[in-house]
Design a protein around this motif. Sequence first.
Motif, PDB file in Angstrom:
ATOM      1  N   ASN A 126       8.539   8.077 -13.046  1.00  0.00           N
ATOM      2  CA  ASN A 126       8.444   9.364 -13.727  1.00  0.00           C
ATOM      3  C   ASN A 126       7.286  10.120 -13.093  1.00  0.00           C
ATOM      4  O   ASN A 126       6.470   9.534 -12.392  1.00  0.00           O
ATOM      5  N   ASP A 127       7.177  11.417 -13.385  1.00  0.00           N
ATOM      6  CA  ASP A 127       6.063  12.186 -12.838  1.00  0.00           C
ATOM      7  C   ASP A 127       4.822  11.984 -13.713  1.00  0.00           C
ATOM      8  O   ASP A 127       4.924  11.492 -14.843  1.00  0.00           O
ATOM      9  N   PRO A 128       3.641  12.338 -13.194  1.00  0.00           N
ATOM     10  CA  PRO A 128       2.410  12.074 -13.951  1.00  0.00           C
ATOM     11  C   PRO A 128       2.307  12.855 -15.260  1.00  0.00           C
ATOM     12  O   PRO A 128       1.663  12.394 -16.202  1.00  0.00           O
ATOM     13  N   PHE A 129       2.956  13.995 -15.346  1.00  0.00           N
ATOM     14  CA  PHE A 129       2.910  14.783 -16.579  1.00  0.00           C
ATOM     15  C   PHE A 129       3.724  14.104 -17.683  1.00  0.00           C
ATOM     16  O   PHE A 129       3.320  14.095 -18.845  1.00  0.00           O
ATOM     17  N   VAL A 130       4.845  13.515 -17.318  1.00  0.00           N
ATOM     18  CA  VAL A 130       5.649  12.749 -18.274  1.00  0.00           C
ATOM     19  C   VAL A 130       4.857  11.524 -18.737  1.00  0.00           C
ATOM     20  O   VAL A 130       4.810  11.220 -19.933  1.00  0.00           O
ATOM     21  N   MET A 131       4.213  10.840 -17.804  1.00  0.00           N
ATOM     22  CA  MET A 131       3.434   9.661 -18.171  1.00  0.00           C
ATOM     23  C   MET A 131       2.277  10.035 -19.102  1.00  0.00           C
ATOM     24  O   MET A 131       1.981   9.306 -20.052  1.00  0.00           O
ATOM     25  N   GLU A 149       0.833  -1.202   0.000  1.00  0.00           N
ATOM     26  CA  GLU A 149       0.000   0.000   0.000  1.00  0.00           C
ATOM     27  C   GLU A 149       0.866   1.251   0.000  1.00  0.00           C
ATOM     28  O   GLU A 149       1.534   1.550   0.990  1.00  0.00           O
ATOM     29  N   VAL A 150       0.858   1.945  -1.107  1.00  0.00           N
ATOM     30  CA  VAL A 150       1.532   3.235  -1.257  1.00  0.00           C
ATOM     31  C   VAL A 150       0.668   4.102  -2.164  1.00  0.00           C
ATOM     32  O   VAL A 150      -0.390   3.668  -2.628  1.00  0.00           O
ATOM     33  N   THR A 151       1.127   5.298  -2.460  1.00  0.00           N
ATOM     34  CA  THR A 151       0.392   6.197  -3.344  1.00  0.00           C
ATOM     35  C   THR A 151       1.147   6.370  -4.648  1.00  0.00           C
ATOM     36  O   THR A 151       2.361   6.591  -4.644  1.00  0.00           O
ATOM     37  N   VAL A 152       0.439   6.234  -5.755  1.00  0.00           N
ATOM     38  CA  VAL A 152       0.953   6.557  -7.082  1.00  0.00           C
ATOM     39  C   VAL A 152       0.058   7.650  -7.643  1.00  0.00           C
ATOM     40  O   VAL A 152      -0.976   7.976  -7.060  1.00  0.00           O
ATOM     41  N   GLN A 153       0.435   8.181  -8.779  1.00  0.00           N
ATOM     42  CA  GLN A 153      -0.350   9.263  -9.374  1.00  0.00           C
ATOM     43  C   GLN A 153      -0.641   8.985 -10.839  1.00  0.00           C
ATOM     44  O   GLN A 153       0.048   8.203 -11.495  1.00  0.00           O
ATOM     45  N   ARG A 154      -1.672   9.680 -11.325  1.00  0.00           N
ATOM     46  CA  ARG A 154      -1.964   9.712 -12.755  1.00  0.00           C
ATOM     47  C   ARG A 154      -2.710  11.008 -13.034  1.00  0.00           C
ATOM     48  O   ARG A 154      -3.207  11.672 -12.120  1.00  0.00           O
ATOM     49  N   ILE A 155      -2.797  11.347 -14.294  1.00  0.00           N
ATOM     50  CA  ILE A 155      -3.545  12.530 -14.701  1.00  0.00           C
ATOM     51  C   ILE A 155      -4.943  12.084 -15.101  1.00  0.00           C
ATOM     52  O   ILE A 155      -5.117  11.180 -15.910  1.00  0.00           O
ATOM     53  N   GLY A 156      -5.934  12.695 -14.496  1.00  0.00           N
ATOM     54  CA  GLY A 156      -7.340  12.482 -14.844  1.00  0.00           C
ATOM     55  C   GLY A 156      -7.958  13.857 -14.892  1.00  0.00           C
ATOM     56  O   GLY A 156      -7.661  14.654 -15.768  1.00  0.00           O
ATOM     57  N   GLU A 157      -8.737  14.154 -13.894  1.00  0.00           N
ATOM     58  CA  GLU A 157      -9.228  15.517 -13.696  1.00  0.00           C
ATOM     59  C   GLU A 157      -8.156  16.220 -12.871  1.00  0.00           C
ATOM     60  O   GLU A 157      -8.317  16.416 -11.677  1.00  0.00           O
ATOM     61  N   GLY A 162       5.925  -2.717 -15.510  1.00  0.00           N
ATOM     62  CA  GLY A 162       6.810  -1.640 -15.105  1.00  0.00           C
ATOM     63  C   GLY A 162       7.958  -1.505 -16.082  1.00  0.00           C
ATOM     64  O   GLY A 162       8.477  -2.511 -16.590  1.00  0.00           O
ATOM     65  N   VAL A 163       8.325  -0.271 -16.325  1.00  0.00           N
ATOM     66  CA  VAL A 163       9.400   0.017 -17.282  1.00  0.00           C
ATOM     67  C   VAL A 163      10.447   0.926 -16.634  1.00  0.00           C
ATOM     68  O   VAL A 163      10.123   1.678 -15.713  1.00  0.00           O
ATOM     69  N   PRO A 164      11.677   0.870 -17.130  1.00  0.00           N
ATOM     70  CA  PRO A 164      12.724   1.726 -16.571  1.00  0.00           C
ATOM     71  C   PRO A 164      12.476   3.223 -16.774  1.00  0.00           C
ATOM     72  O   PRO A 164      12.855   4.024 -15.935  1.00  0.00           O
ATOM     73  N   GLY A 165      11.832   3.603 -17.876  1.00  0.00           N
ATOM     74  CA  GLY A 165      11.598   5.028 -18.064  1.00  0.00           C
ATOM     75  C   GLY A 165      10.773   5.349 -19.286  1.00  0.00           C
ATOM     76  O   GLY A 165      10.941   4.740 -20.340  1.00  0.00           O
ATOM     77  N   ALA A 166       9.875   6.306 -19.122  1.00  0.00           N
ATOM     78  CA  ALA A 166       9.103   6.806 -20.253  1.00  0.00           C
ATOM     79  C   ALA A 166      10.055   7.396 -21.286  1.00  0.00           C
ATOM     80  O   ALA A 166      11.088   7.956 -20.939  1.00  0.00           O
ATOM     81  N   PHE A 167       9.718   7.215 -22.539  1.00  0.00           N
ATOM     82  CA  PHE A 167      10.458   7.764 -23.671  1.00  0.00           C
ATOM     83  C   PHE A 167      11.823   7.117 -23.887  1.00  0.00           C
ATOM     84  O   PHE A 167      12.595   7.566 -24.727  1.00  0.00           O
TER      85      PHE A 167
END
Length: 159
Positions: free
Chosen positions: A76-81, A11-19, A39-44
């Motif tokens: 990565n941060d949610p904006f990158v994702m 149990e931890v917190t992750v993020q995503r972009i929604g509203e 899971g991946v090492p890094g976006a892009f």
Amino acid sequence: MTIETGNRIPEVTVQRIGEGVENLNTRTLFEDRRVLLFGVPGAFTPTCSERHLPGYVANLAKFRERGVDVACMSVNDPFVMQAWAKSVDAPAELMMLADGNAEFTRALGLDTDASAYGMGTRSRRFAMLVDHGVVKRLEIEAPGEYRVSSAEHMLSQLD
């Protein structure tokens, strides 16, 4: 300690972009459904962008037909994702989870030191089937590999 088949998701917190930016509790996110989390090492990054994420985008309907939701996670941060998802035309049904401080990755025991490449702490490449919060199948790639965490391999492992 690395998570194993039969373990509950930590149990931890992750993020995503929604509203806007949404904070998601991992126990709540995984508790009442079947989810294929990769899971991946890094976006892009090359393999992640050219093969790993696109494989899940292309096969998303096949997972959904089998009652499995799909989530991608990276340190990565949610904006990158969000930007990464747009760059490969990932549908909104494919959850793009940001683990910006690697808290989930560390709790899973799947963190790796990529400082030699200027990337700091990252996730190992993996895929797991989580059924109502419990890991039912876990595939962790050897460093530099991309095989057992692919969408095609994981589809072949679903019951």
